[in-house]
Design a protein around this motif. Sequence first.
Motif, PDB file in Angstrom:
ATOM      1  N   UNK A 101       0.688  -1.076  -0.066  1.00 26.27           N
ATOM      2  CA  UNK A 101       0.034   0.029   0.050  1.00 26.27           C
ATOM      3  C   UNK A 101       0.763   1.263  -0.130  1.00 26.27           C
ATOM      4  N   UNK A 102       1.891   1.107   0.938  1.00 24.01           N
ATOM      5  CA  UNK A 102       2.904   2.381   0.878  1.00 24.01           C
ATOM      6  C   UNK A 102       3.580   2.405  -0.702  1.00 24.01           C
ATOM      7  N   UNK A 103       3.849   1.331  -1.358  1.00 22.47           N
ATOM      8  CA  UNK A 103       4.476   1.502  -2.598  1.00 22.47           C
ATOM      9  C   UNK A 103       3.611   1.736  -3.661  1.00 22.47           C
ATOM     10  N   UNK A 104       2.229   1.483  -3.465  1.00 26.21           N
ATOM     11  CA  UNK A 104       1.240   1.818  -4.763  1.00 26.21           C
ATOM     12  C   UNK A 104       1.060   3.323  -4.646  1.00 26.21           C
ATOM     13  N   UNK A 142       8.427   2.196 -10.719  1.00 28.31           N
ATOM     14  CA  UNK A 142       8.196   0.823 -10.815  1.00 28.31           C
ATOM     15  C   UNK A 142       7.825   0.184  -9.555  1.00 28.31           C
ATOM     16  N   UNK A 143       6.936  -0.712  -9.681  1.00 26.83           N
ATOM     17  CA  UNK A 143       6.396  -1.320  -8.566  1.00 26.83           C
ATOM     18  C   UNK A 143       7.415  -1.912  -7.586  1.00 26.83           C
ATOM     19  N   UNK A 192       8.903  -1.088  -3.385  1.00 23.26           N
ATOM     20  CA  UNK A 192       8.834  -1.947  -2.331  1.00 23.26           C
ATOM     21  C   UNK A 192      10.288  -2.212  -1.541  1.00 23.26           C
ATOM     22  N   UNK A 193      11.287  -2.056  -2.407  1.00 30.55           N
ATOM     23  CA  UNK A 193      12.792  -2.156  -1.656  1.00 30.55           C
ATOM     24  C   UNK A 193      12.972  -0.986  -1.025  1.00 30.55           C
ATOM     25  N   UNK A 194      12.333  -0.111  -1.639  1.00 32.75           N
ATOM     26  CA  UNK A 194      12.694   1.498  -0.753  1.00 32.75           C
ATOM     27  C   UNK A 194      11.953   1.611   0.554  1.00 32.75           C
ATOM     28  N   UNK A 195      10.776   0.899   0.643  1.00 45.58           N
ATOM     29  CA  UNK A 195      10.217   0.997   2.082  1.00 45.58           C
ATOM     30  C   UNK A 195      10.260  -0.037   2.982  1.00 45.58           C
TER      31      UNK A 195
END
Length: 399
Positions: A277-280, A289-290, A294-297
């Motif tokens: 949800x944070x990534x979206x 890029x999806x 995710x790796x960022x958060x």
Amino acid sequence: MQKFVYHAPTEIVFGKDTELRTAEMVKKYGGSRVFVVYGGQSAVRSGLLDRVMQNLKENDVAAEAMGGVVPNPLVSTAREMVKAALAFQADFILAVGGGSVIDTAKGVAHAVADPSHDIWDFWTGTKVTKSLPIGTILTISAAGSETSNSAVLTNDTKVPPTKRGITTEFNRCRFAIMNPELTMTLPKYQIGAGAADIFMHTSERYFAAVLGNHLTDEIAEGLFRDIVLYGPRGVEDPQDYEAMSEIMWCGSVSHVGLTGVGAQGDTPREGDWACHQLGMAISALYDSTHGATLSAVWAAWCRYVRSENIGRFAQFARKVYGITEPDDTKASEEGILKTNAFFKSLGMPLSLTELLGHTPDDEEIEKLAVECTYDRTRKIGAFKILDYDDIVAIYKACR
Ligand code: NZQ
Ligand code: ZN
């Protein structure tokens, strides 16, 4: 072992040259007029689209193809495709591509089966009650949409745009043709982003509030180890068939729901999905890029929530990476650092600054949190339930 219901109806046809079985599979699932959905140029450039259309034609299956799906797929594109598929009188939707193409195909299938609704209605509360059969020829190992019951679209007609997912059994593909050789033309960045996403589909279910099935944990830990081993190998050499096939199968098994089974009484074992949800929200506002969102958060999320069940994070570190540190908090930190090293080896960002190319200021963080909470109307997560303020804190921690 706790009680559960498990349903995974997609027929998998895996291996070299399997795209030559497209017409056979379409016919098996009742298709005679196929609307083929594809993306930008990759399926045209590789010759895959031609091979598929030829295979359908030679086997007397009527087909019309339409491209133009972009990563973070848009509802406006899907609407155009619904019109074309209705005009063609399609009875089957075939996706040739990755998560963006497959999710668009799912939306098109629902809206063609029930044209009394605009496609976005299904993303904002209207229940899907019927759909056309959907099949997939997968060209990128990542989203797991080929076996999942979800579909994610971005509404680009809203300002700012909003990215949302729906979950329904009508989102299940009847078949998925999976030839790892088709993924060998992928840019390294997309292979890396795909591997990060695959890792996260297990992580989101592993860090759940309801736990208890030992076999489920063992399968999840095996999936983690597999993508940690083969993801970087695929990025290193996309011609490595063994690595690309491990990544492909890992991607499907990671998102087929197998590691999400279990319930305590009537409480189902829901995945956490907070990082998604944070990534979206990041993808909605920055078109990122999806997998890279995710790796960022992920690490910031881990450190924010781990005190809810530090033992679970220590188990992850020990079983996935063989960490021997006896102290749970220290072991959990080692597991986080190992995972960040894995993301880095995939070429993925470890912070919002690395992802976006600038450090977002407080105003940007607030806009992200507003999008993530659908304008402060919802909380996210299950391992730890997160409200608006928690979300702001996590975004700030991953700057
Ligand atoms: O558009 P083309 O030219 O085909 O290029 C694509 C695109 O630029 C390229 N590509 C795909 N196969 C290729 C290739 N390039 C060269 N050779 C090939 N064989 O890769 C790029 C990315 O494609 P995309 O479909 O966007 O990738 P992915 O599979 O990662 O899908 C991402 C989307 O899926 C959603 C994400 O949010 C995102 O919108 N997700 C869907 C899920 C689901 N339905 O279950 C779950 C996931 O968590 C995810 O949210
Ligand atoms: Zn994902």
